[in-house]
Design a protein around this motif. Sequence first.
Motif, PDB file in Angstrom:
ATOM      1  N   THR A   1     -21.987  44.467  26.246  1.00  0.00           N
ATOM      2  CA  THR A   1     -23.139  43.759  26.807  1.00  0.00           C
ATOM      3  C   THR A   1     -23.917  43.053  25.708  1.00  0.00           C
ATOM      4  O   THR A   1     -24.326  41.904  25.851  1.00  0.00           O
ATOM      5  CB  THR A   1     -24.066  44.755  27.535  1.00  0.00           C
ATOM      6  OG1 THR A   1     -23.279  45.588  28.360  1.00  0.00           O
ATOM      7  CG2 THR A   1     -25.093  44.024  28.355  1.00  0.00           C
ATOM      8  N   ARG A   2     -24.107  43.756  24.604  1.00  0.00           N
ATOM      9  CA  ARG A   2     -24.841  43.155  23.483  1.00  0.00           C
ATOM     10  C   ARG A   2     -24.154  41.886  22.991  1.00  0.00           C
ATOM     11  O   ARG A   2     -24.792  40.864  22.736  1.00  0.00           O
ATOM     12  CB  ARG A   2     -24.933  44.159  22.311  1.00  0.00           C
ATOM     13  CG  ARG A   2     -25.758  45.382  22.626  1.00  0.00           C
ATOM     14  CD  ARG A   2     -27.182  44.966  22.833  1.00  0.00           C
ATOM     15  NE  ARG A   2     -28.014  46.067  23.247  1.00  0.00           N
ATOM     16  CZ  ARG A   2     -29.097  46.459  22.584  1.00  0.00           C
ATOM     17  NH1 ARG A   2     -29.461  45.841  21.488  1.00  0.00           N
ATOM     18  NH2 ARG A   2     -29.819  47.451  23.039  1.00  0.00           N
ATOM     19  N   VAL A   3     -22.827  41.977  22.857  1.00  0.00           N
ATOM     20  CA  VAL A   3     -22.069  40.825  22.377  1.00  0.00           C
ATOM     21  C   VAL A   3     -22.162  39.685  23.382  1.00  0.00           C
ATOM     22  O   VAL A   3     -22.359  38.515  23.010  1.00  0.00           O
ATOM     23  CB  VAL A   3     -20.604  41.227  22.111  1.00  0.00           C
ATOM     24  CG1 VAL A   3     -19.732  39.989  21.957  1.00  0.00           C
ATOM     25  CG2 VAL A   3     -20.519  42.088  20.860  1.00  0.00           C
ATOM     26  N   VAL A   4     -22.065  40.029  24.675  1.00  0.00           N
ATOM     27  CA  VAL A   4     -22.151  38.979  25.693  1.00  0.00           C
ATOM     28  C   VAL A   4     -23.529  38.314  25.633  1.00  0.00           C
ATOM     29  O   VAL A   4     -23.640  37.079  25.679  1.00  0.00           O
ATOM     30  CB  VAL A   4     -21.874  39.558  27.096  1.00  0.00           C
ATOM     31  CG1 VAL A   4     -22.235  38.533  28.170  1.00  0.00           C
ATOM     32  CG2 VAL A   4     -20.415  39.960  27.228  1.00  0.00           C
ATOM     33  N   LEU A   5     -24.576  39.110  25.488  1.00  0.00           N
ATOM     34  CA  LEU A   5     -25.922  38.535  25.400  1.00  0.00           C
ATOM     35  C   LEU A   5     -26.040  37.600  24.201  1.00  0.00           C
ATOM     36  O   LEU A   5     -26.658  36.537  24.267  1.00  0.00           O
ATOM     37  CB  LEU A   5     -26.971  39.645  25.299  1.00  0.00           C
ATOM     38  CG  LEU A   5     -27.284  40.366  26.609  1.00  0.00           C
ATOM     39  CD1 LEU A   5     -28.173  41.576  26.360  1.00  0.00           C
ATOM     40  CD2 LEU A   5     -27.942  39.418  27.601  1.00  0.00           C
ATOM     41  N   PHE A   6     -25.409  38.017  23.098  1.00  0.00           N
ATOM     42  CA  PHE A   6     -25.428  37.168  21.910  1.00  0.00           C
ATOM     43  C   PHE A   6     -24.740  35.838  22.182  1.00  0.00           C
ATOM     44  O   PHE A   6     -25.268  34.765  21.864  1.00  0.00           O
ATOM     45  CB  PHE A   6     -24.746  37.897  20.733  1.00  0.00           C
ATOM     46  CG  PHE A   6     -24.450  36.991  19.583  1.00  0.00           C
ATOM     47  CD1 PHE A   6     -25.434  36.694  18.654  1.00  0.00           C
ATOM     48  CD2 PHE A   6     -23.197  36.402  19.446  1.00  0.00           C
ATOM     49  CE1 PHE A   6     -25.174  35.825  17.601  1.00  0.00           C
ATOM     50  CE2 PHE A   6     -22.934  35.541  18.397  1.00  0.00           C
ATOM     51  CZ  PHE A   6     -23.922  35.248  17.481  1.00  0.00           C
ATOM     52  N   VAL A   7     -23.539  35.933  22.789  1.00  0.00           N
ATOM     53  CA  VAL A   7     -22.782  34.704  23.045  1.00  0.00           C
ATOM     54  C   VAL A   7     -23.554  33.804  24.018  1.00  0.00           C
ATOM     55  O   VAL A   7     -23.622  32.579  23.825  1.00  0.00           O
ATOM     56  CB  VAL A   7     -21.375  35.041  23.591  1.00  0.00           C
ATOM     57  CG1 VAL A   7     -20.663  33.780  24.065  1.00  0.00           C
ATOM     58  CG2 VAL A   7     -20.561  35.747  22.512  1.00  0.00           C
TER      59      VAL A   7
END
Lengths: 383, 284
Positions: A205-211
């Motif tokens: 989720t964190r990575v998706v939010l970053f992207v």
Amino acid sequence: MLLGRLIKQDWGRSILLGTLGVMCVVVPVANLLVPEDSAFHVSTYTVTLLGKYLSYALLAMALDLAWGYCGILSLGHGAFFALGGYAMGMYLMRQIGTRGVYGHPELPDFMVFLNWQELPWYWFGFDAFWFAMLMVVLVPGLLALVFGWLAFRSRVTGVYLSIMTQALTYALLLAFYRNEMGFGGNNGLTDFKDILGASLQSDVTRVVLFVVSAIALALTYLFCRFVVTSKLGRVVTAVRDADDRTRFIGYRVENYKVWIFTVSAVLAGIAGALYVPQVGIINPSEFEPLKSIELVVWVALGGRGTLYGAALGAVIVNYAKTWMTGAFPEVWPFALGGLFILVTLSLPKGVVGLVRSLPYWLASRVLYMYHKWGSLIRAKFSH
Amino acid sequence: MFRRSVHKDKPARGFQPLDDQSSRFLARKPSRDELVNTDSGYILYLEDITVSFDGFKALNELTLYIETGELRCIIGPNGAGKTTMMDVITGKTRPDFGTAFYGQRLDLLRLTEPEIASLGIGRKFQKPTVFENHTVHDNLELAMEADKRVWATLARRLSGEERDRIAEVLDIIGLKEEVLALAGSLSHGQKQWLEIGMLLMQNPLVLLVDEPVAGMTKQESESTAELLTTLAGDHSVVVVEHDMEFVRSIARRVTVLHEGRVLAEGPFEEIQHDAKVIEVYLGE
Ligand SMILES: Nc1ncnc2c1ncn2[C@@H]1O[C@H](COP(=O)(O)OP(=O)(O)OP(=O)(O)O)[C@@H](O)[C@H]1O
Ligand SMILES: [Mg+2]
């Protein structure tokens, strides 16, 4: 000539979009696929920190649209950012459901604590993601529309306008501190659990939010560029440079200002909505007048009127802040103040302006040296 | 374009606006020429205009009529109220009292600056004002007659005809070579011309030109005189200028302002020998 053309080319755009593109690939891989003990692993903490910087960069770009291109020095843009953040926060609160401390199926903990029996009307609809996203855009947008309409129609400009925007964010600060407002008082909204069914604690989720933040920043940049290079954008800069002239060739200057101010506020709201799920909290301190002033420093430092300069400034200042509040926390306010003075005095066009003029400066030094030493050498040999 | 005036006298004082409601019943939006009714032969009517700044009367019951298609020079010592008069016509300054009509239908005192500009009153400022951070081309493009509302402007692209018009005006103002230069890099005289070019792009009916030759060389000022004289006829041109040489070269009818009111009006030679005028102005 070739050198001149190379310098003139708009490197900033390619660098910004290129960096964002590369980060969208490298960061997820380095966090999710590279093993944790590898030197190339990027921790989730760093991913979130970078995501936060990107949302700040978006906010800075939003301000640059109004300030850099239209000369509207808003000292209250933090308010639009915070409102977008609160709209997102309200959605995230409703997602907690029965997992709160009091386990109430509808009411967030702070409302149970206040002995409220039912959800206030303005919290309705925020359990739906689409509705919350609509509010992220509408609430800051409408506020800016009404505020801008009142201020620009009465031809409030310059310092007076800046003071009014400060007053706006200060008034909201006081309002949001009050528990009875129903936004969690000074604690704000926090303890979020998940977004669209995905846990906010998970790496993915964190990575998706970053992207998503990176893509949002790239799209914002492309959108702003479209705006500023359109005829409307040229009218807006004309308003900034000579508003009377613009009026007397038939443009309703006020309408242009309201438009650009509203668009800028909507973008700031989107930045806030990206910020909140990544930092996990939104509270009234985001309305602090000082935050909005800090934002102006980011844009000034990066170089206003370039869009990518604003993004760069946001990242530089916030990186310095992260580093410094870790190393010497009491120094930070002074460093920020000093930075602002330094930029206004010696870098009127910010870091971008400095980098742009560097080749010219170098060339002039080389020429100077060449003449100086050349004549010395000639003098030596003529003896 | 205009019916030439048959009147040689001023209209009788006490201007009556046309009270016809005909344009109200048109199914379409009335065109500019329909709105600006100049059947009487006059295009601007100013009557008893008084403007005061903190008790000081910059204009003191000024009454002035401009004929359709005429070239009028307005002279007067510093502070006579010439620029203030233009401010009133273009909606920048609202007078304390008086009437100001554009044609027989349009009450200037009820219109905003952009409305007045769109209806065909163009203005060159005393201090040349161009968009310094835009190219000469963009300055002209922005000034061009078009739908100037926000959303229409966002998607606006130049048509072939419009490109031709820009090229034509570039030719008239002699800035063909500088088309891609930033307006801020132009010389003072070139800026004056660019601003006149921006006026032309608006396709105005009335041109208000405040001190067009200030800072121009003798040659430049001669070509400006030529340009303004050719524009008169199709357009009504009001020129404020201090340079007497220039005024002599273009003037047909001269109005002398002094302390906010008309001191004298007539052909240049007559004005030149008017005792009152010599006293306040030429005698300086
Ligand atoms: N905004 C203002 N506030 C106060 N006084 C003003 C203002 N504008 C003009 N004045 C005064 O009104 C008078 C008329 O000014 P105006 O600019 O119309 O003169 P002018 O005839 O154009 O003079 P010049 O030849 O110097 O351009 C001057 O005394 C000026 O100081
Ligand atoms: Mg003047």
